[in-house]
Design a protein around this motif. Sequence first.
Motif, PDB file in Angstrom:
ATOM      1  N   ARG A 252       0.793  -1.114  -0.123  1.00  0.00           N
ATOM      2  CA  ARG A 252       0.049   0.074  -0.133  1.00  0.00           C
ATOM      3  C   ARG A 252       0.820   1.571  -0.016  1.00  0.00           C
ATOM      4  O   ARG A 252       0.606   2.268  -0.745  1.00  0.00           O
ATOM      5  CB  ARG A 252      -0.912  -0.090   1.397  1.00  0.00           C
ATOM      6  CG  ARG A 252      -1.841  -1.015   1.189  1.00  0.00           C
ATOM      7  CD  ARG A 252      -3.098  -0.932   2.109  1.00  0.00           C
ATOM      8  NE  ARG A 252      -2.679  -1.328   3.411  1.00  0.00           N
ATOM      9  CZ  ARG A 252      -2.707  -2.650   4.070  1.00  0.00           C
ATOM     10  NH1 ARG A 252      -3.353  -3.571   3.419  1.00  0.00           N
ATOM     11  NH2 ARG A 252      -2.525  -2.909   5.248  1.00  0.00           N
ATOM     12  N   ARG A 253       2.099   1.238   0.639  1.00  0.00           N
ATOM     13  CA  ARG A 253       2.843   2.590   0.752  1.00  0.00           C
ATOM     14  C   ARG A 253       3.525   2.462  -0.595  1.00  0.00           C
ATOM     15  O   ARG A 253       3.733   3.787  -1.197  1.00  0.00           O
ATOM     16  CB  ARG A 253       4.138   2.166   1.469  1.00  0.00           C
ATOM     17  CG  ARG A 253       3.614   2.458   3.058  1.00  0.00           C
ATOM     18  CD  ARG A 253       4.876   2.641   4.061  1.00  0.00           C
ATOM     19  NE  ARG A 253       5.831   1.402   3.978  1.00  0.00           N
ATOM     20  CZ  ARG A 253       5.659   0.292   4.938  1.00  0.00           C
ATOM     21  NH1 ARG A 253       4.718   0.253   5.765  1.00  0.00           N
ATOM     22  NH2 ARG A 253       6.657  -0.559   4.731  1.00  0.00           N
ATOM     23  N   ARG A 254       3.847   1.496  -1.430  1.00  0.00           N
ATOM     24  CA  ARG A 254       4.495   1.538  -2.728  1.00  0.00           C
ATOM     25  C   ARG A 254       3.330   2.287  -3.576  1.00  0.00           C
ATOM     26  O   ARG A 254       3.740   3.168  -4.439  1.00  0.00           O
ATOM     27  CB  ARG A 254       4.894   0.372  -3.142  1.00  0.00           C
ATOM     28  CG  ARG A 254       5.493   0.397  -4.575  1.00  0.00           C
ATOM     29  CD  ARG A 254       5.499  -1.261  -5.163  1.00  0.00           C
ATOM     30  NE  ARG A 254       6.589  -1.809  -4.577  1.00  0.00           N
ATOM     31  CZ  ARG A 254       6.828  -3.004  -5.043  1.00  0.00           C
ATOM     32  NH1 ARG A 254       6.174  -3.721  -6.066  1.00  0.00           N
ATOM     33  NH2 ARG A 254       7.918  -3.731  -4.408  1.00  0.00           N
ATOM     34  N   LYS A 256       1.057   4.771  -2.813  1.00  0.00           N
ATOM     35  CA  LYS A 256       1.049   5.911  -2.688  1.00  0.00           C
ATOM     36  C   LYS A 256       2.121   6.557  -3.098  1.00  0.00           C
ATOM     37  O   LYS A 256       2.264   7.801  -3.553  1.00  0.00           O
ATOM     38  CB  LYS A 256       0.649   5.931  -0.905  1.00  0.00           C
ATOM     39  CG  LYS A 256      -0.407   5.689  -0.442  1.00  0.00           C
ATOM     40  CD  LYS A 256      -0.519   5.488   0.902  1.00  0.00           C
ATOM     41  CE  LYS A 256      -1.908   4.961   1.668  1.00  0.00           C
ATOM     42  NZ  LYS A 256      -1.857   5.142   2.853  1.00  0.00           N
ATOM     43  N   ARG A 257       3.406   6.048  -2.956  1.00  0.00           N
ATOM     44  CA  ARG A 257       4.818   6.715  -3.033  1.00  0.00           C
ATOM     45  C   ARG A 257       4.629   6.774  -4.595  1.00  0.00           C
ATOM     46  O   ARG A 257       5.171   7.839  -5.527  1.00  0.00           O
ATOM     47  CB  ARG A 257       5.736   5.739  -2.812  1.00  0.00           C
ATOM     48  CG  ARG A 257       6.218   6.101  -1.260  1.00  0.00           C
ATOM     49  CD  ARG A 257       7.782   5.532  -0.977  1.00  0.00           C
ATOM     50  NE  ARG A 257       7.951   4.047  -1.484  1.00  0.00           N
ATOM     51  CZ  ARG A 257       7.871   3.211  -0.638  1.00  0.00           C
ATOM     52  NH1 ARG A 257       7.422   3.358   0.519  1.00  0.00           N
ATOM     53  NH2 ARG A 257       7.776   1.972  -1.372  1.00  0.00           N
TER      54      ARG A 257
END
Length: 303
Positions: A252-254, A256-257
Motif C-alpha cells: 500500500r505504501r508503494r 502511494k509513493r
Amino acid sequence: MAFEPPQRLVRALGGDGGWLGRLPGIVTEAVDRRKLDVERIVSPGGRSSVVLLVRQPDGTPAALKLTPPAAAADRERAALAAWSGGGAARLLDGGTGGETGDEGRGPDAGDGGELLLERLHPEVSLRSLPEAKALLEAAGTVRRLWVEPPPGHRFETVAARTARQSEALRAAGGPLAGAALAAREELLAEEPEALLLHGNFRQGKVLAGDRAPWLAVGPEPVVGERAYELARLARDRVEDLIAAAAGAAAARRRVKRLADSLDVDRDRLRGWTLFRAVESGTRALAEGRRTEAEHALEFAGWL
C-alpha cells in the motif's frame, strides 16, 4: 543457421506449433535478407517473441525481434516510431507510426512480425538494482513515454483492452473479481487523459543501454491514463512483498509513493492496480501458472 527456440517461448506458445515449426526458416530468411551476422539468441527470452543479438552489414550492433502473428508487432512498431528513441529502444529499420503497412514483416504475413532494434543489454534490467533505486529509475523512464498518440493512430484504448479482459473475470466470479470489475467501471466513468502508454511497463522491461542509462522494451501499447500504466509497476517484485512480514503495508505504501512521485491520483492508481492484479492472477491461473496466480491475487487482496 542452426536454431532452436528458447524453451520459455516453446512453453508459452505450445498451442502455436505452426509458427514455432516454421521459426527456424523464418529466422534464416530474415537474417539472410538483412545480411546480418548472428552473435547469439537471447535466452531465456520472453514468452511472446524471440530476440537475436546481431550485427548489421556495417558492423553496427542491433537486436532482431521476431514475433508470432498474434503478437501485433505492427502496434509495437508504431509505438517505437512515435517515441523515436525517447525513453525506449530505437527502431532501426524505419517506421512512420502507421499500423497497416507491411514494413518490418516477413514475406508472408503469417510469419508474424519482424523488428530491427537498437542493441541494449538484455542481461541488465532494473530488477538488478535495489528496489528503491529501481523504482526511481523506472519513474524517470516511464515519464518520457507518456506522449500524445500520433494523429490517426489505431492503438487500442484502455477501455477496449480491459473490456476484453473483463470477460474472464466475470466468468471466474468471486469477491476479488467483483471488486476489480466494480473498480474498472468507476474508473472508466471519467477518464482524465488519453496518452500513449507502454502498456506492460515493469522493471524487467527496462534495460541498460549505451545511448541512455535505461530504455524500455517490449511495449504492448495502449492509449489511456497514467494510473493504468503504473498499476503493473506497483506489483513488481511481488514475491519479495509476499515473503516480507509487513508485505501488505509495504504494498500500500508503494502505491502511494508511486502516485505521489508521478503526480497521479492515489485512488485511481489503487483501482487500476487492483483490476490489473486480479486480471493477471485470473489469467495465470487459467494458464496453469499457479504460483504466479497466487502471488497476484494475494497482492490484490491487500489493496
